[in-house]
Design a protein around this motif. Structure first.
Motif, PDB file in Angstrom:
ATOM      1  N   LEU A  88       1.202  -6.884  43.880  1.00 41.22           N
ATOM      2  CA  LEU A  88       1.177  -8.236  44.470  1.00 41.22           C
ATOM      3  C   LEU A  88      -0.183  -8.488  45.122  1.00 41.22           C
ATOM      4  O   LEU A  88      -0.683  -7.640  45.872  1.00 41.22           O
ATOM      5  CB  LEU A  88       2.269  -8.381  45.532  1.00 41.22           C
ATOM      6  CG  LEU A  88       2.266  -9.729  46.270  1.00 41.22           C
ATOM      7  CD1 LEU A  88       2.787 -10.842  45.380  1.00 41.22           C
ATOM      8  CD2 LEU A  88       3.109  -9.652  47.533  1.00 41.22           C
ATOM      9  N   ILE A  89      -0.754  -9.637  44.825  1.00 41.32           N
ATOM     10  CA  ILE A  89      -1.933 -10.113  45.555  1.00 41.32           C
ATOM     11  C   ILE A  89      -1.533 -11.437  46.200  1.00 41.32           C
ATOM     12  O   ILE A  89      -1.009 -12.325  45.518  1.00 41.32           O
ATOM     13  CB  ILE A  89      -3.131 -10.353  44.612  1.00 41.32           C
ATOM     14  CG1 ILE A  89      -3.522  -9.038  43.910  1.00 41.32           C
ATOM     15  CG2 ILE A  89      -4.325 -10.915  45.386  1.00 41.32           C
ATOM     16  CD1 ILE A  89      -4.628  -9.205  42.884  1.00 41.32           C
ATOM     17  N   ALA A  90      -1.753 -11.579  47.516  1.00 39.58           N
ATOM     18  CA  ALA A  90      -1.308 -12.800  48.199  1.00 39.58           C
ATOM     19  C   ALA A  90      -2.309 -13.204  49.269  1.00 39.58           C
ATOM     20  O   ALA A  90      -2.599 -12.414  50.170  1.00 39.58           O
ATOM     21  CB  ALA A  90       0.063 -12.574  48.823  1.00 39.58           C
ATOM     22  N   PRO A  91      -2.836 -14.443  49.205  1.00 41.32           N
ATOM     23  CA  PRO A  91      -3.755 -14.885  50.261  1.00 41.32           C
ATOM     24  C   PRO A  91      -3.034 -15.181  51.580  1.00 41.32           C
ATOM     25  O   PRO A  91      -3.646 -15.196  52.622  1.00 41.32           O
ATOM     26  CB  PRO A  91      -4.377 -16.157  49.681  1.00 41.32           C
ATOM     27  CG  PRO A  91      -3.460 -16.607  48.595  1.00 41.32           C
ATOM     28  CD  PRO A  91      -2.717 -15.401  48.114  1.00 41.32           C
ATOM     29  N   ASN A  92      -1.734 -15.425  51.546  1.00 44.31           N
ATOM     30  CA  ASN A  92      -0.979 -15.781  52.751  1.00 44.31           C
ATOM     31  C   ASN A  92       0.329 -15.015  52.774  1.00 44.31           C
ATOM     32  O   ASN A  92       1.172 -15.200  51.899  1.00 44.31           O
ATOM     33  CB  ASN A  92      -0.727 -17.295  52.766  1.00 44.31           C
ATOM     34  CG  ASN A  92      -0.173 -17.774  54.082  1.00 44.31           C
ATOM     35  OD1 ASN A  92       0.289 -16.993  54.911  1.00 44.31           O
ATOM     36  ND2 ASN A  92      -0.197 -19.083  54.300  1.00 44.31           N
ATOM     37  N   PHE A  93       0.504 -14.147  53.768  1.00 39.41           N
ATOM     38  CA  PHE A  93       1.740 -13.361  53.896  1.00 39.41           C
ATOM     39  C   PHE A  93       2.654 -13.901  54.987  1.00 39.41           C
ATOM     40  O   PHE A  93       3.626 -13.269  55.348  1.00 39.41           O
ATOM     41  CB  PHE A  93       1.405 -11.901  54.226  1.00 39.41           C
ATOM     42  CG  PHE A  93       1.163 -11.041  53.039  1.00 39.41           C
ATOM     43  CD1 PHE A  93       2.226 -10.487  52.346  1.00 39.41           C
ATOM     44  CD2 PHE A  93      -0.115 -10.797  52.584  1.00 39.41           C
ATOM     45  CE1 PHE A  93       2.004  -9.672  51.245  1.00 39.41           C
ATOM     46  CE2 PHE A  93      -0.346  -9.993  51.485  1.00 39.41           C
ATOM     47  CZ  PHE A  93       0.714  -9.429  50.803  1.00 39.41           C
ATOM     48  N   SER A  94       2.311 -15.068  55.563  1.00 40.85           N
ATOM     49  CA  SER A  94       3.122 -15.590  56.649  1.00 40.85           C
ATOM     50  C   SER A  94       4.390 -16.203  56.084  1.00 40.85           C
ATOM     51  O   SER A  94       4.389 -17.301  55.537  1.00 40.85           O
ATOM     52  CB  SER A  94       2.347 -16.655  57.421  1.00 40.85           C
ATOM     53  OG  SER A  94       3.219 -17.308  58.304  1.00 40.85           O
ATOM     54  N   ILE A  95       5.491 -15.466  56.214  1.00 39.82           N
ATOM     55  CA  ILE A  95       6.751 -15.921  55.623  1.00 39.82           C
ATOM     56  C   ILE A  95       7.135 -17.298  56.130  1.00 39.82           C
ATOM     57  O   ILE A  95       7.562 -18.168  55.375  1.00 39.82           O
ATOM     58  CB  ILE A  95       7.876 -14.907  55.940  1.00 39.82           C
ATOM     59  CG1 ILE A  95       7.771 -13.737  54.978  1.00 39.82           C
ATOM     60  CG2 ILE A  95       9.227 -15.560  55.818  1.00 39.82           C
ATOM     61  CD1 ILE A  95       8.951 -12.805  55.035  1.00 39.82           C
ATOM     62  N   GLY A  96       6.952 -17.526  57.423  1.00 33.83           N
ATOM     63  CA  GLY A  96       7.334 -18.814  57.995  1.00 33.83           C
ATOM     64  C   GLY A  96       6.567 -19.956  57.364  1.00 33.83           C
ATOM     65  O   GLY A  96       7.147 -20.993  57.018  1.00 33.83           O
ATOM     66  N   ALA A  97       5.260 -19.805  57.199  1.00 35.05           N
ATOM     67  CA  ALA A  97       4.442 -20.867  56.613  1.00 35.05           C
ATOM     68  C   ALA A  97       4.829 -21.112  55.156  1.00 35.05           C
ATOM     69  O   ALA A  97       4.904 -22.254  54.696  1.00 35.05           O
ATOM     70  CB  ALA A  97       2.965 -20.503  56.717  1.00 35.05           C
ATOM     71  N   ILE A  98       5.101 -20.020  54.439  1.00 36.28           N
ATOM     72  CA  ILE A  98       5.468 -20.165  53.025  1.00 36.28           C
ATOM     73  C   ILE A  98       6.831 -20.843  52.892  1.00 36.28           C
ATOM     74  O   ILE A  98       7.016 -21.724  52.055  1.00 36.28           O
ATOM     75  CB  ILE A  98       5.424 -18.791  52.328  1.00 36.28           C
ATOM     76  CG1 ILE A  98       3.953 -18.354  52.218  1.00 36.28           C
ATOM     77  CG2 ILE A  98       6.084 -18.840  50.965  1.00 36.28           C
ATOM     78  CD1 ILE A  98       3.775 -16.886  51.942  1.00 36.28           C
ATOM     79  N   LEU A  99       7.778 -20.448  53.744  1.00 34.28           N
ATOM     80  CA  LEU A  99       9.089 -21.110  53.724  1.00 34.28           C
ATOM     81  C   LEU A  99       8.939 -22.594  54.048  1.00 34.28           C
ATOM     82  O   LEU A  99       9.557 -23.448  53.406  1.00 34.28           O
ATOM     83  CB  LEU A  99      10.043 -20.444  54.717  1.00 34.28           C
ATOM     84  CG  LEU A  99      10.555 -19.053  54.329  1.00 34.28           C
ATOM     85  CD1 LEU A  99      11.331 -18.429  55.493  1.00 34.28           C
ATOM     86  CD2 LEU A  99      11.447 -19.108  53.084  1.00 34.28           C
ATOM     87  N   MET A 100       8.127 -22.914  55.056  1.00 30.14           N
ATOM     88  CA  MET A 100       7.901 -24.319  55.412  1.00 30.14           C
ATOM     89  C   MET A 100       7.417 -25.117  54.201  1.00 30.14           C
ATOM     90  O   MET A 100       7.947 -26.185  53.901  1.00 30.14           O
ATOM     91  CB  MET A 100       6.883 -24.412  56.533  1.00 30.14           C
ATOM     92  CG  MET A 100       6.469 -25.839  56.860  1.00 30.14           C
ATOM     93  SD  MET A 100       5.148 -25.852  58.124  1.00 30.14           S
ATOM     94  CE  MET A 100       3.852 -24.954  57.241  1.00 30.14           C
ATOM     95  N   MET A 101       6.450 -24.585  53.475  1.00 33.29           N
ATOM     96  CA  MET A 101       5.914 -25.307  52.316  1.00 33.29           C
ATOM     97  C   MET A 101       6.965 -25.463  51.218  1.00 33.29           C
ATOM     98  O   MET A 101       7.110 -26.522  50.614  1.00 33.29           O
ATOM     99  CB  MET A 101       4.677 -24.576  51.787  1.00 33.29           C
ATOM    100  CG  MET A 101       3.486 -24.725  52.709  1.00 33.29           C
ATOM    101  SD  MET A 101       1.961 -24.073  51.968  1.00 33.29           S
ATOM    102  CE  MET A 101       1.900 -22.465  52.753  1.00 33.29           C
ATOM    103  N   LYS A 102       7.693 -24.373  51.008  1.00 31.89           N
ATOM    104  CA  LYS A 102       8.737 -24.373  49.982  1.00 31.89           C
ATOM    105  C   LYS A 102       9.835 -25.404  50.297  1.00 31.89           C
ATOM    106  O   LYS A 102      10.235 -26.192  49.443  1.00 31.89           O
ATOM    107  CB  LYS A 102       9.320 -22.958  49.962  1.00 31.89           C
ATOM    108  CG  LYS A 102      10.152 -22.613  48.771  1.00 31.89           C
ATOM    109  CD  LYS A 102      10.554 -21.131  48.836  1.00 31.89           C
ATOM    110  CE  LYS A 102      11.817 -20.930  48.035  1.00 31.89           C
ATOM    111  NZ  LYS A 102      11.854 -19.630  47.356  1.00 31.89           N
ATOM    112  N   PHE A 103      10.300 -25.387  51.551  1.00 32.49           N
ATOM    113  CA  PHE A 103      11.357 -26.315  51.954  1.00 32.49           C
ATOM    114  C   PHE A 103      10.838 -27.756  51.899  1.00 32.49           C
ATOM    115  O   PHE A 103      11.568 -28.684  51.543  1.00 32.49           O
ATOM    116  CB  PHE A 103      11.842 -25.993  53.373  1.00 32.49           C
ATOM    117  CG  PHE A 103      12.511 -24.655  53.505  1.00 32.49           C
ATOM    118  CD1 PHE A 103      13.012 -23.979  52.401  1.00 32.49           C
ATOM    119  CD2 PHE A 103      12.667 -24.061  54.756  1.00 32.49           C
ATOM    120  CE1 PHE A 103      13.635 -22.735  52.525  1.00 32.49           C
ATOM    121  CE2 PHE A 103      13.290 -22.828  54.899  1.00 32.49           C
ATOM    122  CZ  PHE A 103      13.774 -22.173  53.776  1.00 32.49           C
ATOM    123  N   ALA A 104       9.583 -27.950  52.293  1.00 34.76           N
ATOM    124  CA  ALA A 104       9.018 -29.308  52.285  1.00 34.76           C
ATOM    125  C   ALA A 104       9.042 -29.874  50.870  1.00 34.76           C
ATOM    126  O   ALA A 104       9.413 -31.041  50.661  1.00 34.76           O
ATOM    127  CB  ALA A 104       7.594 -29.288  52.833  1.00 34.76           C
TER     128      ALA A 104
END
Lengths: 252, 252, 252, 252
Positions: free
Chosen positions: A109-125
Motif C-alpha cells: 500500500l502507498i497512501a499520501p493520507n492515512f488519516s482515517i477520519g479525513a478519508i471517511l469524511m470525504m467518502k461520506f460527503a
C-alpha cells in the motif's frame, strides 16, 4: 513518525515489533528509542540489516520521496509487504511495484493520507451528495496558512462534484453586499476558508434539504492522527496481492 | 403574532390576559381566537375599546409601522406601558413618546428584534472580542435569500469592530486559489455566508487563540422565537420610567 | 402528509400527478387541495376509483397501519408500484406482497423512515465504527418527549454495535461524581439524551481517535423532511422487481 | 509554563522581559532557555536575586502551592505585582496578601484558571441563563479521565444555578429506557460527560427556547491556552490596588 509507529505496534496485542530502522539512532532498544519500555528489538542502521535479521511480514515507511522507492523495492524483494506513507512515486514506478508484489504474491500500500477520519469524511460527503445535492464546505486552519481553500477541501469538492447531479445552487439573483461573502465557487457550490489561531485542521461538509441538514465534520488536532490508519493498513495488507494506491481503496 | 402573544401570556402564571384587539376577528373569546381554551376575555375591535374596558398594565403591539405610532400614543394616554415590536419610528417620535412616558411615570419599549438568543449572541460576541480579538463569522440562511452577508451578521461585525483592538487577521501573504474562499472582508476579519435549503437562520461567531477556540452559535427555527423576549419585556417595562429603544438595553 | 406528497410531485418536472385519494376531501382539484394551483386532477374518494381512472406508475401511501396492507395489495393488483410510509406490516404480509410484486414484475417499497439525512447518518455511523470504534451518541429532542434515549439513537447504536469490534470504552476506574453523568450504557459505549424546548430532532454521532474526532450530525426541523426520500423512492421503484423493506436498501 | 511565559512576554512589544527565575537552569540566557533568541537577560537561581537585580513591575508565578505563598509575599515586599497561577492559598493568606498589596499601593492577582475562553464561556453561560433558563451542559474529555462530570462543567453549573430562576426542566413523566440516558441531574438541569480518545477538553452549554437554541462552546487543544489570559492579567494588574482572586474579576 517512526517513533509513533513503534508505539502503535507495541500497544496492539495483535501486532509484534520485530525490527526498526534509523540510520542515526545507533544500536539502541527500539522501545526506549520510542520513549517507552525495553522491547529486546535493537534499532538497525540499514533496511537490509533489519529485513535480513528478522522474519518481518510488513514494512512501514514514512521516509522522504527520494528513499521510499528503493525501500519499497527492497522490502518486496525480501517478501515483506510495504506500507508507505510517502508521496512522489511516478505512475511507472507504481505499475512496476505492483507487478513485483504480484510476482511475490504479497500485498502493498502507498497512501499520501492515512488519516482515517479525513478519508471517511470525504467518502461520506461523496455518498451523501448523491441524495442531498445541496452542499457547502467550511474548512478551518491556523491563521498562518498561505493557501485557501485547503487541499483537503478541494479534494472533497472534486469527489462531491463527481458524485452528484449537476446543480447550480442558491438564488440566481443573489447579491454580495461585501465581496467574497458567498465564498469560493466550485462546480455549482461554495467553499469557505476560515483562518484562526488555535486551530490545527477542521472541515465541515454541510448538506441541506427539506427541513433538515446533515453535517460531516472532521477535527484534526495533531499529526499523530495517522496511526489508526496505519494500524488498519498493516493488517489489511496481509489479505491481498498487488500494490494499492490510496488508503480509501482498502476500506470496505 | 397576536395569537402567539396571547398564548405566551396564558402560559405564564405571573401574567394575566385582560384584553386583546383585532379589528377583523369579531367578538370571539381571545383564548379560542389563539387556538386554545376559553378565557372570558373577548377580542375588542379597537384599541380604545380594549383599553377603556380593562385595567391593563402593558400593551403588546406587533402591528405595522403606520399604526404603531398612534397605538403607542394612545396606550401612554391611558397610562398603559407600550411594548412595541415594530420598526419605522422617527427619532423625533421616539423622543416625544419618551417624554410622554416620563410625564405619566411609566416605562415603554420599542424593539426591532425580540429574539433573546440573537441579542445574547451579539452581546457575547462583542464581549469576547475584547479578550480574543481573532474572530470570524459564519452565517447560514435558506438558499433563496438574496443578500449576503445577512443583516444580523453585519450588525454583529459592527459590534465586534467597536469592541476589539484594531487587528488585521491572517497571513499577509495569504493567497486565494479560488476567488472568494476567504469570505467578505470587514474591518480586519471575515464573514462567510452559507446558503442551503432546510436552514432558517443560524449564525456562528468563532474566536481563536493559543490552543483554543470559543464559539457562540444561535440557531433560529421559526418566527415564534420572539416570545421569550416579549415575556421579559412585559415584566421589565413595569420597573422603570421613560421609553427605551432596543431590547439589549433592558438586559442586565 | 398527502398534501406534502402532492406538492413534491408538482415541483419535480420528472414526475406527473395523475391521481390523488382522500375519502373526506370531496371532488376538489388536487392542486388546490394541497394549497397550490389548479392541476386538472380531481381528488378521488377511494383508491380503486383513483387507480381505475388513471394510468399510474406509482402509489404513495402514508395512511394508517390498518389501511396500508389492503391499499398495497390493491395497488399491486392494478400493476401500480407501492411506496408505503406506514409501519405495522407482519413478516408474512411482507413476504406475500413481495411475491405479488414479483408475479406482476413490478417494484415496491415499505419504509418506516424516509428521512434521507437520518438514514445517511445511521449508515455512515455504522461504516465509521469499523475504523474508529470509539464512539458516543448525543441526541437532542424537545423537552416534552417522554422516552430517552430516542428510537433513532437506539437504532443507530444497534447498527454501530453490529459493525464494530467488541470494545468497552472509557477508563475502567472511571467514577461518576453525579449519577448518570456518563449517560446510557449500550454495548460498550454511551448514549446521551438532551431535552430542550426549541429543538425538534437532532443527533450527533462522535467518533474519537488519535488526535482527531469525526462527527456526523443530523438536524431535523420539521416533518416535511420526508419528501426528498419519497422523491428518490418513487423513481427507484421503477427500476426493480419485488418488494423492498427499508429505505436504506434502495440506496447505493 | 515558565518557558511559555517568557515566549509570551517576548512576543508582545508592550511588554519587556527584565528577569527570569529557575533554581535548576543555571546562568543561561532566558531567551535561549525558552527555545528562542538571545535576550541579554540571564536566568536567576532565586527570586530575591531576580527582584533585587531588576526593576520589575510584575512577577508571573506558575510554581507549586508550597512555594507560591512565600513568592507572593516576597514580590509584594519588593513592590512587584504578583500574578499567580497556583491554587492552594487559604482565605487567611489571601486576606493578608490583599492587605500587604494595599499597603504598598499595588495590584495583584491569584487565579486557578487563566484560560480566557473557558472563563468567557462560564460568564456567558451565567448571563444567558437569566434569559433562557432551559439549559443542558455537554462536556468532552479524553477517554482516560477518571471523574465525570468535569470540574469546569460543575463550576459552570453552579454559576448557571445562581443566575437563573429555579426551574425543573423536562417532562415530569419522562422515562429512561436505558439508565443514565438523561445525564447527571444538577439543580433542575442536566450535565452529560462524553469520554473519547483524541479529545483534550471541550464544553458546550446549550440553551433552548421557543424556536431557537443558543450554544456556547469552548474547545481547548493544549495547555498553552493560558498565555492570552496571563497577558491580560500582567497589564491589568498595573491599574488597581489590592489582591484579586479569580481571573473573571479583572474582566470588564
Amino acid at each position: 513518525m517512526g517513533r509513533e509507529v513503534i508505539k502503535m505496534v507495541l500497544e496492539d496485542e495483535a501486532l509484534e515489533l520485530v525490527a526498526a530502522v534509523d540510520p542515526s539512532a545507533g544500536p539502541v532498544d527500539a522501545g526506549i528509542f520510542a520513549g517507552g519500555k525495553q522491547t529486546g528489538v535493537t534499532v538497525s542502521s540499514t533496511l537490509e540489516e533489519a529485513l535480513s535479521s528478522s522474519q518481518s511480514d510488513v514494512l512501514v515507511d514514512f521516509t522522504v520521496p527520494q528513499a521510499a522507492y528503493n525501500n519499497t523495492r527492497t522490502a518486496i524483494e525480501y517478501g515483506v509487504r510495504p506500507v508507505i506513507g510517502t508521496t512522489g512515486f511516478t505512475p511507472e514506478q507504481i505499475t512496476e511495484l505492483d507487478e513485483l508484489c504480484k510476482q511475490k504474491g504479497i500485498g502493498g500500500l502507498i497512501a499520501p493520507n492515512f488519516s482515517i477520519g479525513a478519508i471517511l469524511m470525504m467518502k461520506f460527503a461523496a455518498q451523501a451528495a448523491k441524495y442531498m445535492p445541496h452542499v457547502e464546505i467550511i474548512e478551518y486552519h491556523g491563521d498562518q496558512k498561505l493557501d485557501a481553500p485547503s487541499g483537503t477541501s478541494i479534494k472533497t469538492a472534486e469527489l462531491i462534484a463527481e458524485a452528484r447531479q449537476e446543480l447550480k445552487q442558491g438564488n440566481p439573483a443573489e447579491e454580495e453586499l461585501i465581496e467574497g461573502a458567498r465564498g469560493a465557487y466550485y462546480n455549482g457550490f461554495r467553499i469557505h476558508s476560515v483562518r484562526l489561531p488555535g486551530v490545527f485542521a477542521q472541515q465541515e461538509v454541510v448538506f441541506g434539504g427539506h427541513g433538515q441538514t446533515l453535517k460531516i465534520r472532521h477535527d484534526s488536532y495533531e499529526r499523530a492522527g495517522y496511526m489508526p490508519g496505519v494500524n488498519v493498513a498493516v493488517k489489511k495488507v496481509m489479505t491481498y496481492s498487488g500494490l494499492i494506491y490510496g488508503f480509501e481503496h482498502i476500506m470496505d
